[in-house]
Design an enzyme around this catalytic site. Structure first.
Site, PDB file in Angstrom:
ATOM      1  N   GLY A   8     -33.776 107.871 -58.280  1.00  0.00           N
ATOM      2  CA  GLY A   8     -34.046 107.677 -56.842  1.00  0.00           C
ATOM      3  C   GLY A   8     -35.485 108.059 -56.538  1.00  0.00           C
ATOM      4  O   GLY A   8     -35.850 109.242 -56.578  1.00  0.00           O
ATOM      5  N   CYS A 272     -31.830 112.641 -41.945  1.00  0.00           N
ATOM      6  CA  CYS A 272     -30.901 113.721 -42.286  1.00  0.00           C
ATOM      7  C   CYS A 272     -30.085 114.310 -41.144  1.00  0.00           C
ATOM      8  O   CYS A 272     -28.884 114.492 -41.291  1.00  0.00           O
ATOM      9  CB  CYS A 272     -31.666 114.856 -42.949  1.00  0.00           C
ATOM     10  SG  CYS A 272     -32.206 114.434 -44.569  1.00  0.00           S
ATOM     11  N   LYS A 335     -41.307 110.766 -36.436  1.00  0.00           N
ATOM     12  CA  LYS A 335     -42.256 111.829 -36.105  1.00  0.00           C
ATOM     13  C   LYS A 335     -43.620 111.453 -36.664  1.00  0.00           C
ATOM     14  O   LYS A 335     -43.727 110.468 -37.393  1.00  0.00           O
ATOM     15  CB  LYS A 335     -41.790 113.179 -36.620  1.00  0.00           C
ATOM     16  CG  LYS A 335     -41.686 113.299 -38.120  1.00  0.00           C
ATOM     17  CD  LYS A 335     -41.558 114.763 -38.419  1.00  0.00           C
ATOM     18  CE  LYS A 335     -41.089 115.088 -39.779  1.00  0.00           C
ATOM     19  NZ  LYS A 335     -41.144 116.474 -40.099  1.00  0.00           N
ATOM     20  N   ARG A 450     -43.087 112.970 -25.906  1.00  0.00           N
ATOM     21  CA  ARG A 450     -43.484 113.883 -27.002  1.00  0.00           C
ATOM     22  C   ARG A 450     -44.577 114.885 -26.617  1.00  0.00           C
ATOM     23  O   ARG A 450     -45.209 115.460 -27.509  1.00  0.00           O
ATOM     24  CB  ARG A 450     -44.005 113.057 -28.180  1.00  0.00           C
ATOM     25  CG  ARG A 450     -42.991 112.140 -28.805  1.00  0.00           C
ATOM     26  CD  ARG A 450     -42.077 112.893 -29.719  1.00  0.00           C
ATOM     27  NE  ARG A 450     -41.112 111.995 -30.324  1.00  0.00           N
ATOM     28  CZ  ARG A 450     -40.207 112.378 -31.197  1.00  0.00           C
ATOM     29  NH1 ARG A 450     -40.162 113.630 -31.593  1.00  0.00           N
ATOM     30  NH2 ARG A 450     -39.338 111.535 -31.681  1.00  0.00           N
TER      31      ARG A 450
HETATM   32  P1  ADP Z   1     -34.218 109.992 -49.665  1.00  0.00           P
HETATM   33  O1  ADP Z   1     -34.846 110.006 -48.302  1.00  0.00           O
HETATM   34  O2  ADP Z   1     -33.019 110.916 -49.761  1.00  0.00           O
HETATM   35  O3  ADP Z   1     -35.175 110.216 -50.768  1.00  0.00           O
HETATM   36  P2  ADP Z   1     -34.231 107.109 -50.082  1.00  0.00           P
HETATM   37  O4  ADP Z   1     -33.286 106.143 -49.470  1.00  0.00           O
HETATM   38  O5  ADP Z   1     -35.661 107.111 -49.646  1.00  0.00           O
HETATM   39  O6  ADP Z   1     -33.561 108.538 -49.874  1.00  0.00           O
HETATM   40  O7  ADP Z   1     -34.228 106.925 -51.656  1.00  0.00           O
HETATM   41  C1  ADP Z   1     -33.109 106.752 -52.441  1.00  0.00           C
HETATM   42  C2  ADP Z   1     -33.472 105.824 -53.601  1.00  0.00           C
HETATM   43  O8  ADP Z   1     -32.402 105.847 -54.548  1.00  0.00           O
HETATM   44  C3  ADP Z   1     -33.674 104.357 -53.222  1.00  0.00           C
HETATM   45  O9  ADP Z   1     -34.983 103.964 -53.592  1.00  0.00           O
HETATM   46  C4  ADP Z   1     -32.623 103.589 -54.056  1.00  0.00           C
HETATM   47  O10 ADP Z   1     -33.085 102.350 -54.563  1.00  0.00           O
HETATM   48  C5  ADP Z   1     -32.359 104.568 -55.190  1.00  0.00           C
HETATM   49  N1  ADP Z   1     -31.069 104.387 -55.853  1.00  0.00           N
HETATM   50  C6  ADP Z   1     -29.850 104.293 -55.295  1.00  0.00           C
HETATM   51  N2  ADP Z   1     -28.881 104.156 -56.245  1.00  0.00           N
HETATM   52  C7  ADP Z   1     -29.507 104.180 -57.445  1.00  0.00           C
HETATM   53  C8  ADP Z   1     -29.069 104.092 -58.820  1.00  0.00           C
HETATM   54  N3  ADP Z   1     -27.782 103.991 -59.130  1.00  0.00           N
HETATM   55  N4  ADP Z   1     -30.004 104.140 -59.782  1.00  0.00           N
HETATM   56  C9  ADP Z   1     -31.322 104.251 -59.474  1.00  0.00           C
HETATM   57  N5  ADP Z   1     -31.799 104.343 -58.217  1.00  0.00           N
HETATM   58  C10 ADP Z   1     -30.916 104.317 -57.199  1.00  0.00           C
END
Ligand code: ADP
Length: 483
Positions: A8, A272, A335, A450
């Site tokens: 991710g 969040c 923000k 704001r």
């Molecule tokens: P956060 O704000 O918690 O970091 P995001 O939505 O910005 O969350 O990032 C989560 C990332 O995880 C996304 O880029 C998505 O493509 C990736 N992701 C989700 N499932 C998988 C997976 N099975 N394998 C690899 N990447 C994944």
């Protein structure tokens, strides 16, 4: 060399891993994602997320001990420690819709880890998950059929977007939860050794798994609750002539309360707060605690109320209709110093104005036209949410042609009847408001969600000014909003 892989490459995974790589030159860090465009951006000069200081950190380590890749399986297989930082959105359909976390991405990541691993690993929950997720993940991992042992840790991230790098360099605390077995303690120690390379030991807190998971939800719920508390006060201030900034200052001087996070605004946003509270509500309901669930649900309700109150104030002040009136929207991100629009109050405020047939001209220094259009046309989940104060499907009630995204604040405000400031970008403080006033329709309204502007100066120019929680102009008193 210890190898870390993070699944991710988002707002949490990207910056966190970049800082680990910077602070731990002896560790090789691979950030992997299935989203190829995002990985390509991480490997380019135009990083996929805007975060002050991030470019610099990435430049120093990328290609040395920090790598971004779509080869998820290879890097997971090679890693000693696997962070999972995938998205955990709120479920939109089925059991727990509108409240429970959707763990689809988490489950598929866990199954993939189990499939490709050929050696024991520590698996770290980085994304916020419902309490007891680790137990479910443990079950998936331990049924790998290969006899490989996994240790699960919960290491929630507390960084704030906009100050992520600063927060990661100098965290208030690092929280690591793990099993209370010798193997669990060994895994905790392994992760502690990583953070201890730059975080003082007394700021690294270790707990059991469930405490760590719940602490993240609790921290976000407490933070959001402070905002909803002060926002609730802001409504009362407007009704009574008190000034919410003075109230916050006086209240925050009590050392038991403290001054931070007491700013009233058009509402909280971000990926969040709402999601985690809804998740908390769901967990409470599942555990037979409806009173506790209701208590926390109210934090989200006040946030929704604050957004609709703002819309109502805009419409009421402008003779009870904004139909065909041009309204400039300054700021769309949730923000300043981020381009992130997840759950930004701007979405609900804009939708509220669009339903009343306003013509919006939107400017945000970091949010693209594409993103704004996507946000305004996406359907939100159907739960008791502000959308229910409006017709059921808002997208059918306005036309996309009502929205223009422009490149600067002067273009946005030219010929406008009113301005809504929805993000506290610094550049909005130093705009030439004399020039803006001259180019607007009269009477010219400004609604500051704001505390960006100097209300008295703008009144001198000729604006009718509304600042959340501040004593109302005579005009606004004469045009009461139904709230
Ligand atoms: P956060 O704000 O918690 O970091 P995001 O939505 O910005 O969350 O990032 C989560 C990332 O995880 C996304 O880029 C998505 O493509 C990736 N992701 C989700 N499932 C998988 C997976 N099975 N394998 C690899 N990447 C994944």
């Amino acid at each position: 060399m210890v190898k870390i892989c993070c699944i991710g490459a988002g707002y949490v995974g990207g910056p966190t891993m970049a800082v680990i790589a910077l602070k731990c030159p002896s560790i090789e860090v691979a950030v992997v994602d299935i989203w190829d465009k995002r990985i390509a951006a991480w490997n380019s000069d135009q990083l996929p997320i805007y975060e002050p200081g991030l470019d610099d950190v990435v430049k120093q380590c990328r290609g040395k001990n920090l790598f971004f890749s779509t080869d998820v399986k290879k890097h997971v297989m090679e890693a000693d420690i696997v962070f999972v930082s995938v998205n955990t959105p709120t479920k939109t359909t089925g059991l727990g819709a509108g409240k429970a976390a959707d763990l689809t991405y988490w489950e598929s990541a866990a199954r993939m880890i189990a499939d490709v691993s050929e050696s024991s690993k520590v698996v770290v929950e980085k994304s916020t998950v419902p309490v007891k997720t680790a137990e479910a993940i443990e079950k998936i991992l331990s049924h790998n059929g290969k006899g490989i042992k996994f240790q699960i840790l919960s290491n929630p991230e507390f960084l704030a977007e906009g100050t992520a790098i600063q927060d990661l360099f100098n965290p208030d605390r690092v929280l690591i939860g793990g099993r209370e077995t010798p193997e669990g303690q060994k895994a905790i120690q392994a992760l502690k050794d990583v953070y201890a390379q730059w975080v003082p030991e007394d700021r690294i807190i270790t707990t059991n798994l469930w405490s760590a998971e719940l602490s993240k939800l609790a921290a976000n719920a407490f933070l959001a609750q402070r905002i909803s508390s002060v926002n609730a006060m802001s409504a009362l201030c407007e009704a009574t002539g008190a000034n919410v900034s003075q109230v916050s200052h006086a209240v925050g001087k009590d050392t038991r309360i403290g001054p931070k996070f007491l700013n009233s605004s058009v509402g909280f946003g971000g990926s969040c707060f709402q999601k985690d509270i809804l998740n908390l509500v769901y967990i409470c309901e599942c555990n037979g605690l409806p009173e506790v669930a209701e208590y926390w649900r109210q934090v989200v309700k006040i946030n929704d109320y604050q957004k609709s109150r703002f819309v109502n104030r805009v419409v009421a002040s402008m003779f009870n209709t904004v139909s065909t009136k041009k309204i400039a929207i300054l700021g769309f991100a949730f923000k300043k110093d981020t381009g992130d629009t997840r759950e930004t109050p701007a979405i609900d405020v804009c939708k509220g104005l669009l339903v009343d047939k306003a013509e919006l001209s939107i400017y945000d220094p970091q949010v693209t036209q594409d993103q704004i259009q996507r946000d305004l046309t996406l359907r939100k989940f159907d739960w008791d949410h502000p959308i229910h104060l409006q017709p059921v499907n808002p997208t059918s009630c306005f036309n996309v042609d009502q929205v223009k995204v422009v490149r600067d604040a002067y273009e946005a405000t030219k010929g406008a009847h009113g301005i809504c400031i929805l993000t506290e970008w610094d550049e909005f403080k130093s705009l030439d408001y004399n020039k803006i006033y001259e180019n607007m329709q009269k009477p010219a309204f400004i609604f500051d969600g704001r505390y960006v502007i100097d209300a008295d100066k703008l009144r001198e120019i000729g604006f009718i000014v509304f600042s959340i929680g501040k004593p109302l102009d005579a005009w606004l008193k004469d045009m009461p909003a139904v709230v």
